[in-house]
Design a protein around this motif. Structure first.
Motif, PDB file in Angstrom:
ATOM      1  N   LYS A  21       0.830  -1.209   0.000  1.00 42.94           N
ATOM      2  CA  LYS A  21       0.000   0.000   0.000  1.00 42.94           C
ATOM      3  C   LYS A  21       0.861   1.253   0.000  1.00 42.94           C
ATOM      4  CE  LYS A  21      -4.134  -1.829   2.311  1.00 42.94           C
ATOM      5  NZ  LYS A  21      -4.963  -1.779   3.540  1.00 42.94           N
ATOM      6  N   ASN A  22       1.946   1.226   0.808  1.00 43.89           N
ATOM      7  CA  ASN A  22       2.835   2.386   0.872  1.00 43.89           C
ATOM      8  C   ASN A  22       3.508   2.646  -0.465  1.00 43.89           C
ATOM      9  OD1 ASN A  22       2.305   2.964   3.554  1.00 43.89           O
ATOM     10  ND2 ASN A  22       3.919   1.600   4.312  1.00 43.89           N
ATOM     11  N   ILE A  23       3.956   1.562  -1.108  1.00 42.67           N
ATOM     12  CA  ILE A  23       4.580   1.694  -2.437  1.00 42.67           C
ATOM     13  C   ILE A  23       3.579   2.265  -3.430  1.00 42.67           C
ATOM     14  CG2 ILE A  23       5.537   0.407  -4.395  1.00 42.67           C
ATOM     15  CD1 ILE A  23       6.827  -1.473  -2.349  1.00 42.67           C
ATOM     16  N   ASP A  24       2.364   1.740  -3.359  1.00 44.15           N
ATOM     17  CA  ASP A  24       1.312   2.191  -4.271  1.00 44.15           C
ATOM     18  C   ASP A  24       1.015   3.671  -4.068  1.00 44.15           C
ATOM     19  OD1 ASP A  24      -0.809   1.662  -6.235  1.00 44.15           O
ATOM     20  OD2 ASP A  24      -2.147   2.082  -4.558  1.00 44.15           O
ATOM     21  N   ASN A  25       0.890   4.085  -2.804  1.00 46.41           N
ATOM     22  CA  ASN A  25       0.550   5.474  -2.502  1.00 46.41           C
ATOM     23  C   ASN A  25       1.674   6.440  -2.843  1.00 46.41           C
ATOM     24  OD1 ASN A  25      -1.995   4.799  -1.512  1.00 46.41           O
ATOM     25  ND2 ASN A  25      -1.218   4.417   0.549  1.00 46.41           N
ATOM     26  N   LYS A  26       2.912   5.994  -2.653  1.00 49.25           N
ATOM     27  CA  LYS A  26       4.051   6.889  -2.838  1.00 49.25           C
ATOM     28  C   LYS A  26       4.537   6.940  -4.285  1.00 49.25           C
ATOM     29  CE  LYS A  26       5.946   6.540   1.859  1.00 49.25           C
ATOM     30  NZ  LYS A  26       7.104   6.107   2.674  1.00 49.25           N
ATOM     31  N   TYR A  27       4.414   5.808  -4.988  1.00 45.03           N
ATOM     32  CA  TYR A  27       5.037   5.729  -6.307  1.00 45.03           C
ATOM     33  C   TYR A  27       4.039   5.593  -7.458  1.00 45.03           C
ATOM     34  CZ  TYR A  27       9.165   5.103  -3.444  1.00 45.03           C
ATOM     35  OH  TYR A  27      10.153   5.283  -2.528  1.00 45.03           O
ATOM     36  N   PHE A  28       3.150   4.592  -7.388  1.00 47.04           N
ATOM     37  CA  PHE A  28       2.270   4.319  -8.521  1.00 47.04           C
ATOM     38  C   PHE A  28       1.283   5.446  -8.782  1.00 47.04           C
ATOM     39  CE2 PHE A  28       3.717   0.041  -7.511  1.00 47.04           C
ATOM     40  CZ  PHE A  28       4.030  -0.428  -8.770  1.00 47.04           C
ATOM     41  N   THR A  29       0.859   6.138  -7.763  1.00 44.18           N
ATOM     42  CA  THR A  29      -0.132   7.193  -7.947  1.00 44.18           C
ATOM     43  C   THR A  29       0.484   8.585  -8.002  1.00 44.18           C
ATOM     44  OG1 THR A  29      -0.508   7.318  -5.561  1.00 44.18           O
ATOM     45  CG2 THR A  29      -1.914   5.826  -6.814  1.00 44.18           C
ATOM     46  N   LYS A  30       1.774   8.682  -7.865  1.00 44.59           N
ATOM     47  CA  LYS A  30       2.435   9.977  -7.910  1.00 44.59           C
ATOM     48  C   LYS A  30       2.873  10.268  -9.342  1.00 44.59           C
ATOM     49  CE  LYS A  30       5.549  12.835  -5.191  1.00 44.59           C
ATOM     50  NZ  LYS A  30       6.498  12.870  -4.079  1.00 44.59           N
ATOM     51  N   TYR A  31       2.316  11.313  -9.932  1.00 46.29           N
ATOM     52  CA  TYR A  31       2.490  11.578 -11.358  1.00 46.29           C
ATOM     53  C   TYR A  31       3.955  11.790 -11.738  1.00 46.29           C
ATOM     54  CZ  TYR A  31       2.342  13.965 -15.843  1.00 46.29           C
ATOM     55  OH  TYR A  31       2.567  14.321 -17.140  1.00 46.29           O
ATOM     56  N   SER A  32       4.680  12.608 -10.965  1.00 48.41           N
ATOM     57  CA  SER A  32       6.060  12.950 -11.327  1.00 48.41           C
ATOM     58  C   SER A  32       6.952  11.719 -11.370  1.00 48.41           C
ATOM     59  CB  SER A  32       6.625  13.974 -10.342  1.00 48.41           C
ATOM     60  OG  SER A  32       6.604  13.457  -9.017  1.00 48.41           O
ATOM     61  N   ILE A  33       6.794  10.823 -10.376  1.00 42.95           N
ATOM     62  CA  ILE A  33       7.613   9.612 -10.337  1.00 42.95           C
ATOM     63  C   ILE A  33       7.211   8.675 -11.472  1.00 42.95           C
ATOM     64  CG2 ILE A  33       8.148   7.547  -8.994  1.00 42.95           C
ATOM     65  CD1 ILE A  33       7.991   9.256  -6.493  1.00 42.95           C
ATOM     66  N   ARG A  34       5.908   8.540 -11.708  1.00 44.86           N
ATOM     67  CA  ARG A  34       5.432   7.657 -12.779  1.00 44.86           C
ATOM     68  C   ARG A  34       5.936   8.157 -14.142  1.00 44.86           C
ATOM     69  NH1 ARG A  34      -0.693   6.444 -12.382  1.00 44.86           N
ATOM     70  NH2 ARG A  34      -0.807   8.686 -12.749  1.00 44.86           N
ATOM     71  N   LYS A  35       5.960   9.482 -14.303  1.00 40.65           N
ATOM     72  CA  LYS A  35       6.457  10.052 -15.554  1.00 40.65           C
ATOM     73  C   LYS A  35       7.936   9.752 -15.737  1.00 40.65           C
ATOM     74  CE  LYS A  35       6.819  14.422 -18.070  1.00 40.65           C
ATOM     75  NZ  LYS A  35       6.594  15.887 -18.021  1.00 40.65           N
ATOM     76  N   ASN A  36       8.716   9.833 -14.659  1.00 41.22           N
ATOM     77  CA  ASN A  36      10.144   9.526 -14.725  1.00 41.22           C
ATOM     78  C   ASN A  36      10.388   8.057 -15.055  1.00 41.22           C
ATOM     79  OD1 ASN A  36      10.913  12.157 -14.151  1.00 41.22           O
ATOM     80  ND2 ASN A  36      11.010  11.813 -11.942  1.00 41.22           N
ATOM     81  N   VAL A  37       9.567   7.183 -14.479  1.00 39.23           N
ATOM     82  CA  VAL A  37       9.692   5.754 -14.783  1.00 39.23           C
ATOM     83  C   VAL A  37       9.345   5.498 -16.249  1.00 39.23           C
ATOM     84  CG1 VAL A  37       8.801   3.448 -14.258  1.00 39.23           C
ATOM     85  CG2 VAL A  37       9.220   5.067 -12.402  1.00 39.23           C
ATOM     86  N   PHE A  38       8.333   6.206 -16.751  1.00 41.68           N
ATOM     87  CA  PHE A  38       7.931   6.079 -18.149  1.00 41.68           C
ATOM     88  C   PHE A  38       9.082   6.486 -19.073  1.00 41.68           C
ATOM     89  CE2 PHE A  38       5.948   7.787 -22.036  1.00 41.68           C
ATOM     90  CZ  PHE A  38       5.190   6.689 -22.423  1.00 41.68           C
ATOM     91  N   ILE A  39       9.698   7.628 -18.777  1.00 43.72           N
ATOM     92  CA  ILE A  39      10.836   8.103 -19.579  1.00 43.72           C
ATOM     93  C   ILE A  39      12.005   7.119 -19.479  1.00 43.72           C
ATOM     94  CG2 ILE A  39      12.567   9.926 -19.789  1.00 43.72           C
ATOM     95  CD1 ILE A  39      10.371  11.896 -18.859  1.00 43.72           C
ATOM     96  N   SER A  40      12.207   6.571 -18.282  1.00 45.09           N
ATOM     97  CA  SER A  40      13.291   5.597 -18.082  1.00 45.09           C
ATOM     98  C   SER A  40      13.070   4.345 -18.916  1.00 45.09           C
ATOM     99  CB  SER A  40      13.391   5.222 -16.603  1.00 45.09           C
ATOM    100  OG  SER A  40      13.711   6.344 -15.818  1.00 45.09           O
ATOM    101  N   SER A  41      11.814   3.919 -19.034  1.00 44.06           N
ATOM    102  CA  SER A  41      11.516   2.728 -19.838  1.00 44.06           C
ATOM    103  C   SER A  41      11.794   2.998 -21.318  1.00 44.06           C
ATOM    104  CB  SER A  41      10.063   2.287 -19.633  1.00 44.06           C
ATOM    105  OG  SER A  41       9.155   3.256 -20.135  1.00 44.06           O
ATOM    106  N   ILE A  42      11.525   4.222 -21.778  1.00 47.12           N
ATOM    107  CA  ILE A  42      11.839   4.589 -23.160  1.00 47.12           C
ATOM    108  C   ILE A  42      13.346   4.546 -23.385  1.00 47.12           C
ATOM    109  CG2 ILE A  42      11.781   6.467 -24.870  1.00 47.12           C
ATOM    110  CD1 ILE A  42       9.121   7.339 -23.652  1.00 47.12           C
ATOM    111  N   ILE A  43      14.087   5.097 -22.424  1.00 44.88           N
ATOM    112  CA  ILE A  43      15.557   5.088 -22.526  1.00 44.88           C
ATOM    113  C   ILE A  43      16.085   3.657 -22.519  1.00 44.88           C
ATOM    114  CG2 ILE A  43      17.693   5.731 -21.332  1.00 44.88           C
ATOM    115  CD1 ILE A  43      16.173   8.243 -20.323  1.00 44.88           C
TER     116      ILE A  43
END
Length: 489
Positions: A21-43
């Motif tokens: 739940k903590n991971i979900d609340n802190k990372y999966f639902t946080k837009y800025s972090i999710r966007k960074n992970v998305f960019i990282s996957s492209i890289i």
């Protein structure tokens, strides 16, 4: 004692749930972090694709694109390439834009191709992603899933992605097709996505011509999609603007130019004389390939449809209907190949792409942030999704490392062959026998570009022998088994 053990495991379970739940609340639902992970996957995928592009040498047909089609004249400018396209259109086929890219990359050089080919791969995966994703927020699992679907299900993956000739005719030619599909798909959601003026209508008309004039089964499948979207607009009382009409007309014109090329009839006659197959046999083979190549994608589609229909709102924007559009396109693209005497396995690339979009449209509706499901159910789905993604990624890494090893092996053999040819030329020898490149490494993933391609043969008149001979300025060259030559270790 037994109660203590039970309490211990219950506490472990509670702690695990709290951590999730903590991971979900802190990372999966946080837009800025999710966007960074998305960019990282492209890289990540950019680096992975570039490495395999870099390691892949010139193969088979690649050696023959330095000359104007049908002549002995070297290509030194874009003007020469255009003249070569003209010759190609009237002597061999309508797929002139594939010819354009092949000769352009030969002119620019393999290092530039490696970079541009990596970029166009990322562009295409993003086009597929945006065709699936209606929301503005980044959906990392969707983008990764698209890459993995294409990786696992595209037959002769390396021929489509890394082979200069194959990539020019499949990976590059599907780009305008995907742009046209994206325009029609987004218009079904938001009619103000593009300004409805004459400039837009003209640009999309030209783009439509390029998309229709791509390759036979990809363009045919695209026309199925565009036609069904026009029907979708009509049924849903969506007014059809001028750029949708101009894009559709342009696509029809492009497709007519593609299939009516005088050279296409020449090629068909040559292939029919070399390969005698009946329509019934081709129908059977396409059905067999359908089961062998994409049955797994239909199973995934069925699972996503079941979950989406059971727990989420698939009626929004008629997602099921829009998913069916791409299923119909995949069927049309597959069975449209019945008109051709031969259809290499790599031609199934566009079918995999259309089915990936079909799956992605449904998967995009699985959104835990807007659902009223119980937390335990959401957690269960997240665990399943993470488990599936981990298993898929583990398989990807194993196959990727296998592809690197087999590609590196072919690269070393190609370099050794080139050194041998050049040393023989210095001795004045222009009739050469050289080793047939083969996989000594036990090929398992079948994802390197040379898999499924013919190297030179003992016949000096074989097309790949003549291409290599012309490239190095030899009189003749023949291929012999590796045991007869010892300069390769």
């Amino acid at each position: 004692m037994q109660d203590s053990i039970i309490k211990f495991f219950i506490n472990i379970k509670r702690k695990f749930i709290n951590v999730c739940k903590n991971i979900d609340n802190k990372y999966f639902t946080k837009y800025s972090i999710r966007k960074n992970v998305f960019i990282s996957s492209i890289i990540f995928f950019s680096i992975a694709m570039f490495i395999l592009n870099y390691l892949t040498p010139l193969l088979v047909d690649d050696y023959s694109f330095g000359y104007i089609n049908g002549t002995e004249t070297h290509i030194v400018s874009i003007k020469d390439i255009i003249y070569s396209m003209y010759n190609y259109y009237f002597t061999w086929g309508g797929r002139v834009w594939g010819e354009f890219y092949q000769q352009l990359f030969t002119l620019l050089g393999k290092p530039i191709f490696n970079v541009l080919n990596t970029i166009i791969y990322i562009v295409n995966t993003l086009l597929i992603y945006y065709a699936c994703n209606e929301a503005k927020k980044a959906k990392v699992s969707l983008y990764i899933g698209i890459n993995l679907l294409i990786w696992f299900f595209t037959p002769n993956y390396g021929q489509v992605m890394f082979w200069l000739s194959g990539s020019s005719n499949y990976l590059w030619l599907i780009t305008p097709v995907l742009i046209m599909i994206l325009i029609f798909r987004k218009y079904s959601i938001n009619q103000d996505i593009i300004k409805n003026n004459l400039i837009s209508a003209f640009i999309i008309f030209v783009l439509g011509i390029l998309a229709g004039w791509a390759n036979e089964n990809a363009s045919a499948g695209m026309l199925v999609i565009l036609t069904l979207y026009i029907a979708y607009y009509y049924v849903n009382n969506i007014s059809i603007c001028r750029y949708i009409i101009s894009g559709y007309i342009g696509s029809l014109i492009g497709f007519i130019l593609l299939i009516s090329a005088p050279g296409a009839y020449v090629r068909k006659a040559v292939e029919q004389s070399a390969v005698h197959t009946t329509i019934i046999f081709r129908l059977f083979m396409i059905t067999y390939f359908w089961v062998a190549f994409v049955l797994g994608m239909f199973i995934i589609l069925a699972i996503v449809l079941f979950i989406g229909k059971r727990y989420f709102d698939l009626k929004k924007n008629n997602s099921i209907y829009q998913s069916v559009i791409f299923v119909m396109a995949s069927i049309g693209s597959a069975y449209g190949m019945i008109a051709s005497p031969t259809s290499p396995e790599r031609t199934w690339f566009c079918i995999v792409v259309y089915l990936s979009i079909s799956i992605g449209i449904l998967y995009e509706k699985i959104d835990f942030e807007v659902t009223d499901l119980e937390e335990s159910t959401i957690l269960m789905f997240r665990r399943i999704a993470v488990a599936v993604m981990l298993i898929a990624f583990c398989n990807f890494w194993v196959m990727y490392l296998d592809a690197i090893m087999s590609t590196y092996e072919v690269l070393n053999q190609t370099k050794a062959r080139e050194q041998y040819i050049l040393s023989e030329k210095l001795k004045g020898k222009l009739d050469i026998s050289t080793v047939v490149i083969s996989h000594k490494y036990p090929l398992l993933a079948h994802h390197d570009a040379s898999y499924g391609l013919d190297d030179i043969t003992p016949d000096p008149n074989y097309f790949s022998n003549k291409a290599l001979c012309k490239y190095y300025g030899l009189n003749s060259i023949i291929g012999v088994p590796a045991k007869e030559k010892q300069y390769l270790n």
